[in-house]
Each structure stands twice: as structure tokens, then as C-alpha cells.
Write a protein that holds these residues in place. Structure first.
Motif, PDB file in Angstrom:
ATOM      1  N   UNK A 293      -4.960  12.930  83.205  1.00  0.00           N
ATOM      2  CA  UNK A 293      -3.412  12.658  82.778  1.00  0.00           C
ATOM      3  C   UNK A 293      -2.918  13.900  82.725  1.00  0.00           C
TER       4      UNK A 293
ATOM      5  N   UNK B  69       0.201  14.583  88.920  1.00  0.00           N
ATOM      6  CA  UNK B  69       1.771  14.673  88.906  1.00  0.00           C
ATOM      7  C   UNK B  69       1.988  13.575  87.765  1.00  0.00           C
ATOM      8  N   UNK B  70       3.076  13.860  86.755  1.00  0.00           N
ATOM      9  CA  UNK B  70       3.666  13.193  85.811  1.00  0.00           C
ATOM     10  C   UNK B  70       3.989  11.636  86.458  1.00  0.00           C
ATOM     11  N   UNK B  71       4.549  11.564  87.632  1.00  0.00           N
ATOM     12  CA  UNK B  71       5.111  10.440  88.082  1.00  0.00           C
ATOM     13  C   UNK B  71       3.938   9.769  88.638  1.00  0.00           C
ATOM     14  N   UNK B  72       2.897  10.195  88.908  1.00  0.00           N
ATOM     15  CA  UNK B  72       1.449   9.622  89.427  1.00  0.00           C
ATOM     16  C   UNK B  72       0.805   8.861  88.287  1.00  0.00           C
ATOM     17  N   UNK B  73       0.910   9.286  87.098  1.00  0.00           N
ATOM     18  CA  UNK B  73       0.179   8.897  85.899  1.00  0.00           C
ATOM     19  C   UNK B  73       0.927   8.047  84.893  1.00  0.00           C
ATOM     20  N   UNK B  74       2.248   8.168  84.880  1.00  0.00           N
ATOM     21  CA  UNK B  74       2.929   7.427  83.711  1.00  0.00           C
ATOM     22  C   UNK B  74       2.853   5.779  83.754  1.00  0.00           C
ATOM     23  N   UNK B  75       2.410   5.363  84.914  1.00  0.00           N
ATOM     24  CA  UNK B  75       2.317   3.730  84.683  1.00  0.00           C
ATOM     25  C   UNK B  75       0.823   3.463  85.031  1.00  0.00           C
TER      26      UNK B  75
END
Lengths: 337, 337
Positions: A298, A302-308
Motif C-alpha cells: 500500500x 501508486x495511490x490510485x492503484x491501491x485506494x480501492x
């Protein structure tokens, strides 16, 4: 019930009742199972693989199983799905190559249909396990999942947008062979530095053997578990020692988690799954690896790849390939019918 | 022509005639184009991005373009497709986050539809470029492709089984951020050892600066191109020096190809594409990178993953995002209609 009946005017009602055969052909064992529409294994049988008897021998074994050890219900199965450790053209059902069996270009789907007199599908065994986890296991209802199975080797499977990623020649999802360290440790494939060369069971064993050879006194507990032989140390010995608080084992597990996280960062950045499912013998033996790897994943992806992203353990264990192969046959043949 | 007419009884005939608007919103420039059904750019316009004017300013710019600089034909475009450098929920057309613009949670699709009074789609710009190469460029007719665009940064896009891989939150295809060297060079994302940190234009510049600082006499030619300033060396200087036979530049390019191959091994083993398309400024500047990387890729990837693989250069160049965004709008809106 004949195959034709599965294509009734109410396919869902028929499908709910229908039983399907699942066959998992590995390098060392064949597992045959009768699976219901919910993915429950109603009956199953396992026997050793004998590659020398050839595909015809395999078919005879399966036919004997359906008429015998799986019980009388098995004769009513509407279709059969096979998962096999090798490269399969899912469309034609031809096995391109199974390195463990030494088989090449075998029309398994046609052979299965002839042998069992009902429609069949054939797929790669890890893709079958992925399908099983997706339809009936940890990935149920999720459209974008990635499965990583960390056993002796490392295999993977991808469902993207509700579609199994088989790739151009059936080899999609070989997540054990993403580069982790350019020019790094030798892998059992012909490359160096693959994820599998760090976190696969054989690689954990090798890393432990190297650590034990470097510092035998620090490795006493692990060496003792291997009957005193450094070259006999396996991942299972490391796992056992870890659970009893051994410090070398703890270091090895911590390193394994770091390598695992680094590999999963690439997988997650590439595919942006909603759910990452981790399974296989190494994970089952040391489930703490997930807790150790997930925070690093996490932090580094990339933030976008783990936010969900959710990360979870596989649920079907060793049943995944037979359940998935059976479920795939049911789905594909109902859709075609 | 009104949007409704695109949904006529003969959509293919309508589609063939119809023109679509494509908009490519980057961190530094906005490109607006009128694109026909064959993916040909009929007219286009480019102007600098002014992030401070906000999404409403962007809409005003685009509207002005459609009524003006793109010519009278543009008013007849049936739909508009936007690609933007950021994370987009393709389903809702909401921009989740655009780091270069500093925008968050902007309902771009709704704004575009209001501003231009016609149906719109919004997607990530690299995914748009991938769609463009797939439908009208190097990937035409192929169901499993991977695009890797190596520019200042490294981006990617995936089409698997004839379906664009957008992922769970629109971030699919971030191939620049697969791990290449666990614990390696700092990346501009928060991680270390990413592919981009070795082969992105900024990283090639950094690697060249380090080499020049280590051995200024061996780097004379490259330093001279950068006006005598080591810290001003860029990937373009390396490319120029390489093409004039400079030995340091040659070493840097060879190393870049080795890193590129190692990263692509993971991508190809994961996805087993039929076609790998390489584009972007670094590839366009030094296309020899493909010839240097491809043999290493073929040698190091799994045999099954490369036996049917072709590797080729992107064909649409800088047009790819507008062509892809326009083509995506046409496809999605025709399918919905």
C-alpha cells in the motif's frame, strides 16, 4: 441427463440442479471431482499421475472414475471441465505443451468429449483455480481480481472487467515471472531475478540454505529440522521455525514479505484490481506473509492503484482447480447452448 | 446532425460518415481535433493548458475551438471524446484526480456534454492513446495488445481479449511503475526501482548526469551538448550523442535497452499479448532501443509468452490520444445507441 438438457428453456434452473465434472491434472497427481452449481465438491478422487501412459491412459482413468469412484451421480454430470499444468488454447481445447508431463499438441477437449460422451472444456490449471476463486471463492462478485498462488512455484491468474485473461497463446497470468531484481537470482525459467526466484517455495528453501551455510550456528534450529543437512532445508522448515520464534526464520520471512510486496506493487500498478487474492502452500504455511507484505504494498504502489484495493486469502485451497474447471465448463457450455 | 441521428437504423453507415471530436488535455497543452471514422485527423488545434482557469475555462476553450479554429465541419461532429492526464472513472466520466492540473473529482463528461450539447466520453490520456493505436494504428485488428509509451515518464495501456483494461479505479496500465530493481533508484512516484526510474526520459537524463559527474572527460561530447552543464544533460542529448557514435551515449543506450527488456519480460509474462507496441518520445528519438531490447526480451521471457509475440513501433505518434479519445466516443456511444 443428456448434454442437450442443459440447454433447456430455463437454463438457470437446469444449471442450478446440474452437476459438472472437474478434473485437475498436475505433474504428480490427477484429481477428479463432481461439483454442483454452487461450487461445492460433492465427491472427489485423487490418484498419482502416470505421464508414461499418455493422454489415452489419462482418459481411461477419468472414465473409470466417473463410472466408479465418484459414485452413480457422476454419470449424470452434464459436462466436464479440465485444468492442466500446461499451456492450453482455451478456444480449441488443445494442450500446447505440458512441461511436467512432456506432452505437446494434444487435443484434450476432443479426447475428453469422446471418452465421456459429453461436452468438455480445457484450460490451464492456475487459470482454472483463478476462475474457481472468482466464481465460488474469495473473488465472488468482483469484476477485477488478481490471484497469486505462492507454492513451490508462483503462478497467477487475472480477471479483468469480468473476463479471464488467457492472453494470445494461453500463457496469460504468469505472475511468478515478473522481473523483481534485474540481473538477480537464477530462476527455474531461463531468466534471472523473477519474483518466483525470491518467494517461491524452492527459492525460500535455497535462500535458507545459503543463510545456513553462511552462518551455521545461527541456523541451528532450521538445520536440525532438516535432519542436520543444510541442503535438505525447505520452505516448510523455515515456516515451522518461524512459528516457534527462530530469529533466522523471522529474518527470512521478513525478507520474503518485502520481495513479495515489491512484486505485487508491479502487478497492482499494471492491473489495478479491486481484489488481490493470495493463496498457495507458502501462504497457507505462513499466512503472516500477507500481514507483513500488505502495508508495504500500500505504501509503495501508486495511490490510485491501491485506494480501492482489498487483499485477502484464497478460500478454496486445493479445491480451486477442480471447482474452477467444472464451473468454467458449466459457464462456457451454457453460454454456447 | 444531432446526436440522435448517430443512433439511426443503419449505425455503420452513419458512423462511416460521422465526424467526432477528440480532446487531449495534458499538463502543458490542450489538443483539439476533428477525427473521421477511419481515425484520420481532419483538423486540429493546440494551445497551452492553463490549469488556473479551471474546468469551466477548459470547456470555454474547447467550445471556442469547435465553433472556430477547427472549421465549420466541427459543428457537425456527433460526439466528443476526451483523454486527460489523470485518473478517470470511465463509466461516470468523472475525473478523480489530475496531478499535473491539481484537479480532483470533476464531472468532466457532464461538463463537456453541457458545453458542446452532444454526447461525450472521458478517459485517461494514455488509455486513449492505446485505444487509438488499437483501433487505427499499429494494433489494428489484434485482440491482445500492450502499449508502452516511453517519454519523460513511462505510461502504458492494455487491451485484453478485445477489451480495454481500465482496472478497478481507472488506473490500469501503469506499466512505468512495475518494480524492476527491488530497492533500486528513486522514482518520481513514491516507490523505488520502478521501470520509469531507469528508462523514462528524466531517468535517462539523471543516469547520464551521474555518469558525466563520475567521468567528465569520457562525457565531454554529451556535456558540450548540454551547454557545458552536467546538470542540464537530458535524454535528448544522450540520443543525439548516440547517433554520432559517442561511446558513453552508446553505453547508456545499451543499458537502457537492458532495463527496458527486463521490464517488458514481466509485462509480457503477465499479459501474454500478441503485439507489444512501443512509442513515446524516447523511442521516437532512439528507435534502435527496440532492436536492442527485443532479442533480450525474447530470450528472457517464458517461451509460451513470446512464441506468438510481435513487437512494433507505435504508428500514430502525438495523434494517438486525440484519435483514440474520438474513436472511443464513437464506439461507446454507438454501442449504447
Amino acid at each position: 441427463m443428456t448434454p442437450g438438457e442443459a440447454r433447456s428453456a430455463q437454463p438457470n434452473v437446469g444449471a442450478k440442479r446440474a452437476l459438472t465434472l472437474g478434473v485437475d491434472v498436475g505433474g504428480t497427481k490427477i484429481r477428479t471431482a463432481l461439483v454442483d452449481a454452487d461450487g461445492t465438491v460433492v465427491a472427489s478422487h485423487r490418484h498419482p499421475t502416470d505421464a508414461t501412459e499418455g493422454p489415452e491412459g489419462l482418459m481411461a482413468d477419468i472414465r473409470a472414475c466417473v463410472g466408479g469412484c465418484l459414485g452413480v451421480e457422476a454419470t449424470q454430470a452434464t459436462s466436464v471441465g479440465m485444468g492442466i499444468a500446461g499451456q492450453v488454447d482455451v478456444g480449441t481445447g488443445v494442450l500446447r505443451f505440458a512441461p511436467n508431463l512432456g506432452w505437446r499438441d494434444v487435443p484434450l477437449k476432443a479426447l475428453l468429449q469422446d471418452a465421456l460422451d459429453r461436452p468438455a472444456t480445457v484450460m490451464n490449471d492456475v487459470q482454472a483455480a483463478t476462475w474457481g476463486e472468482w466464481r465460488h471463492g474469495a473473488g465472488k462478485g468482483v469484476h477485477d481480481i488478481v490471484c497469486v498462488f505462492v507454492g513451490t512455484g508462483v503462478g497467477g491468474g487475472i480477471v479483468s472487467g469480468g473476463q479471464l485473461v488467457t492472453g494470445c497463446s494461453g500463457a496469460g497470468g504468469e505472475l511468478g515471472h515478473v522481473t523483481l531484481v534485474e540481473g538477480g537470482r537464477d530462476c527455474r525459467c531461463r531468466n534471472r531475478g523473477c519474483l518466483e526466484a525470491y518467494v517461491g517455495g524452492w527459492a525460500i528453501g535455497e535462500r535458507a540454505q545459503e543463510a545456513a551455510a553462511d552462518d551455521p550456528s545461527g541456523a541451528e534450529s532450521i538445520i536440525a529440522r532438516a535432519g542436520g543437512l543444510v541442503r535438505a532445508i525447505t520452505a516448510a522448515h523455515v515456516s515451522d521455525a518461524y512459528h516457534e520464534g527462530d530469529s533466522l526464520a523471522s529474518r527470512l520471512v521478513t525478507e520474503t514479505a518485502r520481495f513479495m510486496a515489491a512484486g505485487l506493487v508491479g502487478v497492482v500498478n499494471t492491473l489495478n484490481p479491486c481484489l488481490l487474492i493470495l493463496g498457495g502452500g507458502v501462504i497457507e504455511g505462513t499466512p503472516e506473509l500477507i500481514d507483513l507484505a500488505e502495508p508495504q504494498l500500500r505504501k509503495r504502489a501508486l495511490a490510485a492503484a491501491v485506494e480501492q484495493l482489498r487483499v485477502t486469502r484464497a478460500r478454496l485451497g486445493g479445491d480451486a482447480p477442480v471447482v474452477g474447471a467444472a464451473s468454467f465448463a458449466r459457464t462456457v457450455l451454457l453460454e454456447a447452448g
